[in-house]
Scaffold this active site. Structure first.
Site, PDB file in Angstrom:
ATOM      1  N   VAL A 186      34.005  44.341  33.258  1.00  0.00           N
ATOM      2  CA  VAL A 186      34.558  45.696  33.175  1.00  0.00           C
ATOM      3  C   VAL A 186      33.522  46.714  33.665  1.00  0.00           C
ATOM      4  O   VAL A 186      33.868  47.705  34.310  1.00  0.00           O
ATOM      5  CB  VAL A 186      35.018  46.022  31.736  1.00  0.00           C
ATOM      6  N   CYS A 187      32.256  46.457  33.381  1.00  0.00           N
ATOM      7  CA  CYS A 187      31.188  47.418  33.709  1.00  0.00           C
ATOM      8  C   CYS A 187      31.187  47.860  35.174  1.00  0.00           C
ATOM      9  O   CYS A 187      31.139  49.063  35.444  1.00  0.00           O
ATOM     10  CB  CYS A 187      29.828  46.855  33.315  1.00  0.00           C
TER      11      CYS A 187
END
Length: 189
Positions: A48-49
């Site tokens: 997700v980062c």
């Protein structure tokens, strides 16, 4: 018991960041007199980062035009940030400083450290030119954030800072009507 971080002053810090191909030192003195975003995320080389950091990179020029500097922060080192920047097309487009916080000092100062894992929660903090935190948003690790929505919130925070006595209603956009709280307004909305 949870103590709100809103309107508190950021604590002193010193860190090394990877920024524009160089390692640079960053401290609370660098944001004095400016709007700033501290954008915490769990770790480099994850899932997700990079979507969040890439989204922030896509909105960085607009934030700069608004007088806002962005600092992404994770408990990785600045060396890891450089390696990720060099190996990922998404991360390679980042021009804002990527702060390494391997000791977790900054992450703890903002209250987003996951102690058992040594990682940060997804935390977004907007700091005004006086060094006060005006916006704080913390997400669970699986929930990504939107830079577009952050831009809108900063626009509202800047408007309120510049227009004493006015407040921005829900979903406010620049140019829309604001509210001036008064006794006459009570019960009329």
């Amino acid at each position: 018991m949870y103590k709100s971080i809103i309107n508190s002053t950021i604590q002193p810090f010193n860190a090394t960041a990877f920024s524009n191909g160089e390692f640079v030192e960053v401290s609370e003195a660098d944001i004095a007199g400016k709007w700033a975003v501290f954008f915490f995320y769990p770790a480099d080389f994850t899932f997700v980062c990079p979507t969040e950091l890439g989204d922030m990179a896509d909105h960085y020029a607009q934030l700069q035009e608004m007088g806002v500097e962005v600092y992404s922060v994770s408990t990785d080192t600045h060396f890891t940030h450089k390696a990720w920047h060099a190996s990922s097309d998404t991360i390679g487009k980042i021009n804002y400083p990527m702060i390494g916080d391997p000791t977790g000092q900054i992450t703890r100062n903002f209250g987003v450290m996951i102690e058992d894992d040594g990682l940060a929660l997804r935390g977004t903090f907007v700091v005004n030119p006086e060094g006060e935190i005006k916006i704080a948003e913390i997400h669970d690790l699986g929930i990504g954030r939107s830079a577009k929505e952050l831009v809108r919130k900063i626009q509202a925070a800047q408007y309120v800072a510049d227009h004493d006595g006015e407040v921005c209603p829900a979903a406010w956009q620049p140019g829309a009507e604001t509210l001036t709280p008064s006794l006459d307004l009570v019960g009329k909305i």
